[in-house]
Design an enzyme around this catalytic site. Structure first.
Site, PDB file in Angstrom:
ATOM      1  N   LYS A   1       0.939  -2.302  17.187  1.00 14.75           N
ATOM      2  CA  LYS A   1      -0.459  -2.242  17.609  1.00 14.75           C
ATOM      3  C   LYS A   1      -0.906  -3.631  18.067  1.00 14.75           C
ATOM      4  O   LYS A   1      -1.620  -3.767  19.042  1.00 14.75           O
ATOM      5  CB  LYS A   1      -1.330  -1.771  16.462  1.00 14.75           C
ATOM      6  CG  LYS A   1      -2.786  -1.853  16.807  1.00 14.75           C
ATOM      7  CD  LYS A   1      -3.629  -1.095  15.852  1.00 14.75           C
ATOM      8  CE  LYS A   1      -5.065  -1.439  16.098  1.00 14.75           C
ATOM      9  NZ  LYS A   1      -5.398  -2.750  15.497  1.00 14.75           N
TER      10      LYS A   1
ATOM     11  N   HIS B   1      -4.522   0.904   5.277  1.00 20.78           N
ATOM     12  CA  HIS B   1      -4.558   2.275   5.787  1.00 20.78           C
ATOM     13  C   HIS B   1      -3.107   2.732   5.961  1.00 20.78           C
ATOM     14  O   HIS B   1      -2.172   1.980   5.608  1.00 20.78           O
ATOM     15  CB  HIS B   1      -5.352   2.346   7.102  1.00 20.78           C
ATOM     16  CG  HIS B   1      -4.955   1.299   8.114  1.00 20.78           C
ATOM     17  ND1 HIS B   1      -3.714   1.286   8.712  1.00 20.78           N
ATOM     18  CD2 HIS B   1      -5.619   0.221   8.604  1.00 20.78           C
ATOM     19  CE1 HIS B   1      -3.636   0.262   9.548  1.00 20.78           C
ATOM     20  NE2 HIS B   1      -4.777  -0.420   9.496  1.00 20.78           N
TER      21      HIS B   1
ATOM     22  N   HIS C   1      -0.533   0.260   7.510  1.00 20.88           N
ATOM     23  CA  HIS C   1       0.046  -0.724   6.582  1.00 20.88           C
ATOM     24  C   HIS C   1       1.130  -0.069   5.714  1.00 20.88           C
ATOM     25  O   HIS C   1       2.201  -0.645   5.510  1.00 20.88           O
ATOM     26  CB  HIS C   1      -1.035  -1.297   5.660  1.00 20.88           C
ATOM     27  CG  HIS C   1      -2.092  -2.106   6.354  1.00 20.88           C
ATOM     28  ND1 HIS C   1      -3.384  -1.669   6.477  1.00 20.88           N
ATOM     29  CD2 HIS C   1      -2.053  -3.323   6.956  1.00 20.88           C
ATOM     30  CE1 HIS C   1      -4.103  -2.594   7.117  1.00 20.88           C
ATOM     31  NE2 HIS C   1      -3.321  -3.611   7.422  1.00 20.88           N
TER      32      HIS C   1
ATOM     33  N   MET D   1      -3.816  -8.466   6.343  1.00 16.92           N
ATOM     34  CA  MET D   1      -5.117  -8.985   5.933  1.00 16.92           C
ATOM     35  C   MET D   1      -5.825  -7.973   5.027  1.00 16.92           C
ATOM     36  O   MET D   1      -7.037  -8.086   4.798  1.00 16.92           O
ATOM     37  CB  MET D   1      -5.973  -9.299   7.157  1.00 16.92           C
ATOM     38  CG  MET D   1      -5.328 -10.360   8.050  1.00 16.92           C
ATOM     39  SD  MET D   1      -6.503 -11.287   9.030  1.00 16.92           S
ATOM     40  CE  MET D   1      -7.224 -10.014  10.025  1.00 16.92           C
ATOM     41  N   GLY D   2      -5.072  -6.998   4.514  1.00 20.11           N
ATOM     42  CA  GLY D   2      -5.636  -6.073   3.536  1.00 20.11           C
ATOM     43  C   GLY D   2      -6.459  -4.947   4.146  1.00 20.11           C
ATOM     44  O   GLY D   2      -6.403  -4.694   5.336  1.00 20.11           O
TER      45      GLY D   2
ATOM     46  N   MET E   1      -5.017   3.425  13.980  1.00 20.92           N
ATOM     47  CA  MET E   1      -5.604   3.008  12.698  1.00 20.92           C
ATOM     48  C   MET E   1      -5.842   1.509  12.714  1.00 20.92           C
ATOM     49  O   MET E   1      -5.033   0.745  13.244  1.00 20.92           O
ATOM     50  CB  MET E   1      -4.682   3.371  11.546  1.00 20.92           C
ATOM     51  CG  MET E   1      -4.613   4.857  11.347  1.00 20.92           C
ATOM     52  SD  MET E   1      -3.803   5.258   9.804  1.00 20.92           S
ATOM     53  CE  MET E   1      -3.878   7.035   9.921  1.00 20.92           C
TER      54      MET E   1
HETATM   55  P1  AMP Z   1      -3.780  -6.440   9.629  1.00 25.46           P
HETATM   56  O1  AMP Z   1      -3.984  -6.261   8.156  1.00 25.46           O
HETATM   57  O2  AMP Z   1      -4.735  -5.654  10.478  1.00 25.46           O
HETATM   58  O3  AMP Z   1      -3.648  -7.876  10.042  1.00 25.46           O
HETATM   59  O4  AMP Z   1      -2.384  -5.775   9.954  1.00 25.46           O
HETATM   60  C1  AMP Z   1      -1.234  -6.104   9.227  1.00 25.46           C
HETATM   61  C2  AMP Z   1      -0.033  -5.556   9.954  1.00 25.46           C
HETATM   62  O5  AMP Z   1      -0.179  -4.154  10.097  1.00 25.46           O
HETATM   63  C3  AMP Z   1       0.118  -6.134  11.366  1.00 25.46           C
HETATM   64  O6  AMP Z   1       1.494  -6.356  11.631  1.00 25.46           O
HETATM   65  C4  AMP Z   1      -0.424  -5.025  12.237  1.00 25.46           C
HETATM   66  O7  AMP Z   1       0.131  -5.003  13.534  1.00 25.46           O
HETATM   67  C5  AMP Z   1      -0.003  -3.805  11.451  1.00 25.46           C
HETATM   68  N1  AMP Z   1      -0.859  -2.663  11.792  1.00 25.46           N
HETATM   69  C6  AMP Z   1      -2.213  -2.603  11.731  1.00 25.46           C
HETATM   70  N2  AMP Z   1      -2.641  -1.394  12.162  1.00 25.46           N
HETATM   71  C7  AMP Z   1      -1.534  -0.699  12.517  1.00 25.46           C
HETATM   72  C8  AMP Z   1      -1.312   0.607  13.049  1.00 25.46           C
HETATM   73  N3  AMP Z   1      -2.309   1.452  13.309  1.00 25.46           N
HETATM   74  N4  AMP Z   1      -0.041   0.982  13.274  1.00 25.46           N
HETATM   75  C9  AMP Z   1       0.981   0.144  13.031  1.00 25.46           C
HETATM   76  N5  AMP Z   1       0.854  -1.085  12.538  1.00 25.46           N
HETATM   77  C10 AMP Z   1      -0.394  -1.511  12.281  1.00 25.46           C
END
Ligand code: AMP
Length: 272
Positions: free
Chosen positions: A140, A25, A28, A21-22, A175
């Site tokens: 996470k 960090h 990602h 979802m952008g 993160m």
């Molecule tokens: P999001 O953009 O938050 O939806 O995350 C996109 C992907 O990154 C998802 O598969 C999350 O589980 C993964 N992700 C987000 N934060 C972390 C983190 N701190 N460590 C590992 N994977 C992460």
């Protein structure tokens, strides 16, 4: 997007997808790096999926930084950043949902009704649009990863679902794009999630195995931090995400805690 995928697949290339979802960090970025190791080409999708947010959740204020994200993805040498609009994904008349089952009965599925239906639906669409052979998700979001694994198996997609360990700040905070919501004092308070995972590990190492008393201890520790509100503290089996009575080698402590208005999640294995 699909025209590109069809072309590269016809050339014998294997695509890995990293759905996001952008507001990138290092978590990602690590997923992008893992994706690169397992495919010829990497597609990162960036889509803030409205149907996975509840009515009182943070869709409207979800952080966005499309230029920064594009720069970061270029730095990681991904091949495509796929940024569909809401209308691209859900055109007028869109009326189908993917409904995950029992795997959503516990943890976030309990307190975020409809969330995983929204996640499964958008990921199913991304799989069909992008046609990856590999897809990478972060541990996470423990339950999200389990939902996607189950959906992929149940719906016969030939896609290798890979989990990446949680990437943390140097002080241990997992993160998250949502960490940007935290005020300075809340940022300190937020450390209690990681600290309680470490504390639970210590307790297990010194012989505590009864999950009810472990959960009690952890709950007390988190509640002693002003400004926190527990959504759940659970000890579950990593495979089915169901509550356990005693700790074993599959046990995961999973936490969802509000720090101020911000809901944070974290998890960690208790043994091994
Ligand atoms: P999001 O953009 O938050 O939806 O995350 C996109 C992907 O990154 C998802 O598969 C999350 O589980 C993964 N992700 C987000 N934060 C972390 C983190 N701190 N460590 C590992 N994977 C992460």
């Amino acid at each position: 997007m699909t025209t590109w995928s069809n072309r590269v697949i016809a050339d014998g290339k294997k695509i890995a997808l990293v759905p996001t979802m952008g507001y990138f960090h290092n978590g990602h970025a690590s997923l992008m790096q893992l994706a690169k190791q397992h495919a010829d080409l990497v597609v990162v999708s960036l889509f803030v999926n409205p149907i996975q947010f509840g009515v009182n959740e943070d869709l409207a204020r979800y952080p966005r930084n499309s230029e920064g994200d594009a720069a970061r993805a270029r730095q990681e040498k991904v091949d495509i950043i796929f940024t569909p609009t809401v209308e691209d994904i859900y055109p007028e008349g869109f009326d189908t949902r993917v409904m995950p089952g029992k795997i959503t009965e516990n943890l976030c599925g309990r307190t975020r009704p409809g969330h995983f239906e929204g996640v499964a639906t958008v990921v199913a669409k991304l799989f069909n649009i992008i046609k990856p052979r590999v897809a990478v998700f972060g541990e996470k979001d423990l339950q999200q990863l389990a939902v996607i694994r189950k959906m992929t198996e149940d719906l016969n997609w030939d896609i290798d679902i890979r989990g990446h360990p949680i990437v943390r700040e140097t002080d241990g905070l997992a993160m998250s794009s949502r960490n940007t919501y935290l005020a300075t004092d809340e940022r300190l308070t937020a450390l209690c999630l990681y600290q309680s995972i470490q504390y639970a590990r210590q307790l297990v190492q010194t012989g505590h195995q009864d999950t009810a008393s472990l959960i009690d201890e952890i709950t007390k520790q988190i509640e002693s931090q002003p400004g926190t509100r527990i959504d759940y503290v659970s000890i579950v089996d990593n495979n089915d995400l169901l509550d356990q009575e005693r700790v074993d080698e599959n046990s995961v402590l999973a936490l969802a805690v509000y720090v101020g208005r911000t809901r944070l999640i974290d998890n960690g294995r208790l043994l091994g």
